[in-house]
Design a protein around this motif. Sequence first.
Motif, PDB file in Angstrom:
ATOM      1  N   LEU A  80       0.909  -0.747   0.008  1.00 31.97           N
ATOM      2  CA  LEU A  80       0.273  -0.020   0.339  1.00 31.97           C
ATOM      3  C   LEU A  80       1.032   1.105   0.164  1.00 31.97           C
ATOM      4  O   LEU A  80       2.050   1.678   0.367  1.00 31.97           O
ATOM      5  CB  LEU A  80      -1.359   0.228   1.479  1.00 31.97           C
ATOM      6  N   LYS A  81       0.329   2.207  -0.724  1.00 27.19           N
ATOM      7  CA  LYS A  81       1.231   3.882  -0.908  1.00 27.19           C
ATOM      8  C   LYS A  81       1.545   4.311   0.652  1.00 27.19           C
ATOM      9  O   LYS A  81       0.098   3.945   1.094  1.00 27.19           O
ATOM     10  CB  LYS A  81       0.468   4.285  -2.213  1.00 27.19           C
ATOM     11  N   ARG A  82       1.836   5.242   1.251  1.00 30.40           N
ATOM     12  CA  ARG A  82       1.553   5.677   2.444  1.00 30.40           C
ATOM     13  C   ARG A  82       0.030   6.237   2.213  1.00 30.40           C
ATOM     14  O   ARG A  82      -0.163   6.218   3.672  1.00 30.40           O
ATOM     15  CB  ARG A  82       2.760   6.813   2.277  1.00 30.40           C
ATOM     16  N   SER A  83      -0.098   7.424   1.335  1.00 38.17           N
ATOM     17  CA  SER A  83      -1.240   7.781   1.494  1.00 38.17           C
ATOM     18  C   SER A  83      -3.239   6.342   1.560  1.00 38.17           C
ATOM     19  O   SER A  83      -3.694   6.580   2.533  1.00 38.17           O
ATOM     20  CB  SER A  83      -1.726   8.431   0.104  1.00 38.17           C
ATOM     21  N   GLU A  84      -2.847   5.507   0.926  1.00 40.92           N
ATOM     22  CA  GLU A  84      -2.930   4.098   1.501  1.00 40.92           C
ATOM     23  C   GLU A  84      -3.499   3.348   2.321  1.00 40.92           C
ATOM     24  O   GLU A  84      -4.435   3.388   3.358  1.00 40.92           O
ATOM     25  CB  GLU A  84      -3.300   3.505   0.191  1.00 40.92           C
ATOM     26  N   ALA A  85      -2.455   3.847   3.129  1.00 41.52           N
ATOM     27  CA  ALA A  85      -2.524   2.684   4.380  1.00 41.52           C
ATOM     28  C   ALA A  85      -3.053   3.831   5.642  1.00 41.52           C
ATOM     29  O   ALA A  85      -3.435   3.242   6.735  1.00 41.52           O
ATOM     30  CB  ALA A  85      -0.369   2.239   4.733  1.00 41.52           C
TER      31      ALA A  85
END
Length: 298
Positions: A80-85
């Motif tokens: 996951l990208k940081r924004s998704e996490a």
Amino acid sequence: MGIINITLHPHNPQRYVDLFSKLFSLDIMADTAMNHKMFLGRVSSIVEDKPLGGLAGEFYRFFNLDKRSAWISTATRTALKRSEANRVKDIPDDLKPDASSFQFVFYPHQHRLVFTLRGQYFENSLVNPRTPPSMSPHTLVNVLNQLFAAPEIVKEFGSVEVTAEPRKEKLEEMLVLKRMQHFRVELTRPNPDDFAALERRYLKKLDDQNVRQQTIELRAAKASGIKLDDDMKELARIAASNGKVEVEGYNEQDKKVYESTEEHPQTDTVTYNPKLQQPVQVLAERALDFVRRVVGRN
């Protein structure tokens, strides 16, 4: 059941009750295996309003989920990208997964804690694990050492010594190793109430010299091995419950052996009907007899 010796100085049964009350009031946790943490979740008198007769409670264990760690989607097999996490931040900080409990009873006069080697998952689990959670005496000693090292505990109670009671028969085997080459005793200041007058002289020596811990190490001068005298054997028996004993040498088959009392904790097994009894009830009924058999006192 496992059994652990907890020692305070000066020794006073009420201070042990106060120790557990203080620990319960603090928001402190200990690290344990597989990224889990443990804390004292519940404690009360076995008999209402009579804490000196014994305490009962539970240690709670949970998986320490770090929401800041890296996450992966098993569906897409991509990290996951940081924004998704960021969506995991919706999990409240006080909610912890894989939670279980281990019951215990503690007797202030004997200052021994008896606990369940097998714990229980909480009933709110959405799955029904086939095997219960487990915890060794060594693990609980490590947990208690961390909890009792909290500054608030040390300030009020000083150093709290914690030792898993070893199997007595194993200690006696260690003391008669025929070709002992190395003998080591690590003795922390014991409680004088635990021993007869003969053994109390060791405590007096430590007190007179203002010593909390003493280490004695012997090495054989000849291949035939160390010949322990009765005083040294008695010291080892005291240290087994208040520290540790280690021996190294060769057995009758000329095979090199190393033994430590830490590797042979005393345990006992009790059967019960889980449909009719709770583990803490069984402990309250059977643990005191276990303590008396191990310690040899009323």
